[in-house]
Scaffold this motif. Structure first.
Motif, PDB file in Angstrom:
ATOM      1  N   TYR A 247     -11.678  -5.022   4.229  1.00 40.18           N
ATOM      2  CA  TYR A 247     -10.333  -4.942   4.797  1.00 40.18           C
ATOM      3  C   TYR A 247      -9.781  -6.309   5.184  1.00 40.18           C
ATOM      4  CZ  TYR A 247      -9.507   0.024   4.623  1.00 40.18           C
ATOM      5  OH  TYR A 247      -9.240   1.294   4.165  1.00 40.18           O
TER       6      TYR A 247
ATOM      7  N   LEU B 245      -7.746  -7.498   1.662  1.00 40.76           N
ATOM      8  CA  LEU B 245      -6.937  -6.542   0.906  1.00 40.76           C
ATOM      9  C   LEU B 245      -5.726  -7.227   0.278  1.00 40.76           C
ATOM     10  CD1 LEU B 245      -6.768  -3.372   3.202  1.00 40.76           C
ATOM     11  CD2 LEU B 245      -8.354  -3.851   1.331  1.00 40.76           C
TER      12      LEU B 245
ATOM     13  N   GLN C 188      -3.572  -2.783  -2.592  1.00 39.36           N
ATOM     14  CA  GLN C 188      -4.551  -2.066  -1.767  1.00 39.36           C
ATOM     15  C   GLN C 188      -3.946  -1.680  -0.420  1.00 39.36           C
ATOM     16  OE1 GLN C 188      -7.496  -5.173  -2.091  1.00 39.36           O
ATOM     17  NE2 GLN C 188      -8.833  -3.899  -3.371  1.00 39.36           N
ATOM     18  N   LYS C 189      -3.147  -2.564   0.159  1.00 41.16           N
ATOM     19  CA  LYS C 189      -2.469  -2.227   1.421  1.00 41.16           C
ATOM     20  C   LYS C 189      -1.469  -1.081   1.212  1.00 41.16           C
ATOM     21  CE  LYS C 189      -2.897  -6.545   4.028  1.00 41.16           C
ATOM     22  NZ  LYS C 189      -3.322  -6.035   5.335  1.00 41.16           N
ATOM     23  N   THR C 190      -0.856  -1.052   0.052  1.00 35.03           N
ATOM     24  CA  THR C 190       0.047   0.055  -0.265  1.00 35.03           C
ATOM     25  C   THR C 190      -0.701   1.381  -0.242  1.00 35.03           C
ATOM     26  OG1 THR C 190       1.435  -1.387  -1.636  1.00 35.03           O
ATOM     27  CG2 THR C 190       1.638   0.981  -1.995  1.00 35.03           C
TER      28      THR C 190
ATOM     29  N   VAL D 193      -3.463   1.998   1.423  1.00 41.75           N
ATOM     30  CA  VAL D 193      -3.833   2.284   2.814  1.00 41.75           C
ATOM     31  C   VAL D 193      -2.633   2.837   3.578  1.00 41.75           C
ATOM     32  CG1 VAL D 193      -4.678   1.295   4.976  1.00 41.75           C
ATOM     33  CG2 VAL D 193      -5.645   0.531   2.803  1.00 41.75           C
TER      34      VAL D 193
ATOM     35  N   GLU E 178      -0.612  -3.560  10.695  1.00 41.39           N
ATOM     36  CA  GLU E 178      -1.302  -4.536   9.852  1.00 41.39           C
ATOM     37  C   GLU E 178      -1.374  -4.118   8.385  1.00 41.39           C
ATOM     38  OE1 GLU E 178      -5.754  -6.636   9.816  1.00 41.39           O
ATOM     39  OE2 GLU E 178      -5.277  -4.980  11.196  1.00 41.39           O
ATOM     40  N   HIS E 179      -1.594  -2.834   8.129  1.00 40.26           N
ATOM     41  CA  HIS E 179      -1.742  -2.360   6.750  1.00 40.26           C
ATOM     42  C   HIS E 179      -0.581  -1.484   6.299  1.00 40.26           C
ATOM     43  CE1 HIS E 179      -5.616  -4.180   6.912  1.00 40.26           C
ATOM     44  NE2 HIS E 179      -6.115  -3.306   7.741  1.00 40.26           N
TER      45      HIS E 179
ATOM     46  N   ILE F 126       3.451  -1.173   4.803  1.00 44.90           N
ATOM     47  CA  ILE F 126       4.244  -1.918   3.819  1.00 44.90           C
ATOM     48  C   ILE F 126       5.721  -1.696   4.111  1.00 44.90           C
ATOM     49  CG2 ILE F 126       2.482  -1.847   2.015  1.00 44.90           C
ATOM     50  CD1 ILE F 126       4.163   0.399   0.672  1.00 44.90           C
TER      51      ILE F 126
ATOM     52  N   THR G  78       3.656  -6.915   2.324  1.00 42.05           N
ATOM     53  CA  THR G  78       2.687  -6.852   3.419  1.00 42.05           C
ATOM     54  C   THR G  78       3.246  -7.398   4.728  1.00 42.05           C
ATOM     55  OG1 THR G  78       1.700  -9.038   3.045  1.00 42.05           O
ATOM     56  CG2 THR G  78       0.850  -7.201   1.713  1.00 42.05           C
TER      57      THR G  78
ATOM     58  N   GLY H  71      -8.582   0.518   8.894  1.00 36.71           N
ATOM     59  CA  GLY H  71      -7.265   1.139   8.868  1.00 36.71           C
ATOM     60  C   GLY H  71      -7.057   2.178   9.952  1.00 36.71           C
TER      61      GLY H  71
END
Length: 317
Positions: A51, A54, A58-60, A62, A217-218, A220, A250, A270
């Motif tokens: 994490y 990322l 990948q954040k999308t 999450v 943080e994660h 979008i 992000t 997450g």
């Protein structure tokens, strides 16, 4: 059972093995207790390392995780005496946006946000968090009410975007979104918004033109979804990962661009891994930002909010 994302497969394998060993230890096999501790430490390190690096795509994933807290969870964890207020007094009730009165840490507030739903039935009821014009007109009604009674407004954003259906367009989708943004910029009470999952297009900005914009943080936040961008630019949905990187969706990118004001840290792995801690962290951030706005004059609050958004992208022109 925990749901794992594609990039979490190595972690999933480790945690499956940990679960097997824990069952053996619980049944009396203490000889492997030390092995279990080592494996748990390894899994924790791998989760943290994964994490920490990322990418945007990948954040999308999450941000869209099915187990992330929803609006109803935030209300249950942060708002006391919540009284939902329904309808736009014009056409209908839209369950994609939920709002009402309540107390946030002892202070009366108006709170509203997108609700995606969790089960199939509730997702259909809430239209996956994609609001129609009546949803935005309801938001306007509630913001005007808050302004009349001098109540701070908290908004929680989690939507892929406004509903793109024909009926929504016939009822003035673009006009409703524009008027919601105008209302955000016009009210004379503190307005704090938080991007808690997806912040998609005008459907998000309609509730997020705020004095302070917080972002998990994660989460979008973008003018269009990566898939939509890929379809338009390359006519190829498989390029969504490239689009996500190019869009700079992000929290880190958007803080640098001064689109958002603060990043709210999530638990390692997450918000979906520890919703209680994530909700508490957001509550602390909301409280701190509200406290800084409450003493300001109504006219100053409105002027600062307008100036903030007018200055975006100007680059001194």
């Amino acid at each position: 059972m925990r749901s794992y994302l594609e990039f979490e497969k190595p972690i999933a394998e480790l945690e499956a093995k940990i679960a097997e060993l824990r069952q053996l230890v619980d049944s009396g096999n203490t000889d492997i207790a030390e092995d279990l501790e080592k494996l748990e430490a390894k899994a924790a390190q791998q989760l943290q390392a994964t994490y920490a690096r990322l990418g945007a795509w990948q954040k999308t994933q999450v941000a869209r995780h099915q187990d992330r807290p929803h609006f109803a969870d935030y209300v249950a964890g942060l708002i006391e005496d919540f009284v939902p207020l329904a309808g736009d007094r014009n056409f209908a009730e839209d369950a994609a946006i939920v709002g009402g009165l309540g107390r946030f840490r002892g202070r009366a507030v108006m709170v509203m946000g997108h609700e995606k739903g969790r089960t199939t039935e509730s997702r259909l009821k809430h239209n996956f968090g994609m609001a129609k014009p009546e949803g935005y007109r309801k938001a306007i009604r509630l913001m005007r009410m808050a302004d009349r009674f001098r109540l701070p407004v908290i908004t929680l954003v989690d939507t892929a975007g406004a509903y793109p259906g024909v009926q929504a367009e016939e009822r003035g989708q673009a006009e409703a979104i524009a008027r919601a943004i105008d209302c955000c910029l016009d009210i004379r009470v503190p307005l704090v918004a938080a991007i808690v999952g997806e912040g998609g297009s005008g459907g998000a900005v309609a509730l997020a033109a705020a004095n302070r914009v917080l972002m998990f943080e994660h989460a979008i936040y973008s003018v269009i979804s990566p898939e939509g961008c890929a379809a338009i630019l390359w006519n190829d949905g498989s390029k969504a990962q490239d689009a996500a990187e190019a869009l700079r969706v992000t929290a880190e990118d958007l803080l640098k661009l001064k689109v958002v004001d603060e990043i709210v840290k999530e638990p390692i792995g997450g918000a979906h891994r520890d919703p209680t801690r994530a909700i508490a962290a957001l509550g602390d951030a909301l409280e701190a930002n509200l406290r800084g706005l409450l003493g300001q004059e109504p006219g100053s609050l409105r002027e600062a909010r307008r100036r903030k958004f007018l200055d975006m992208g100007s680059y001194g022109l």
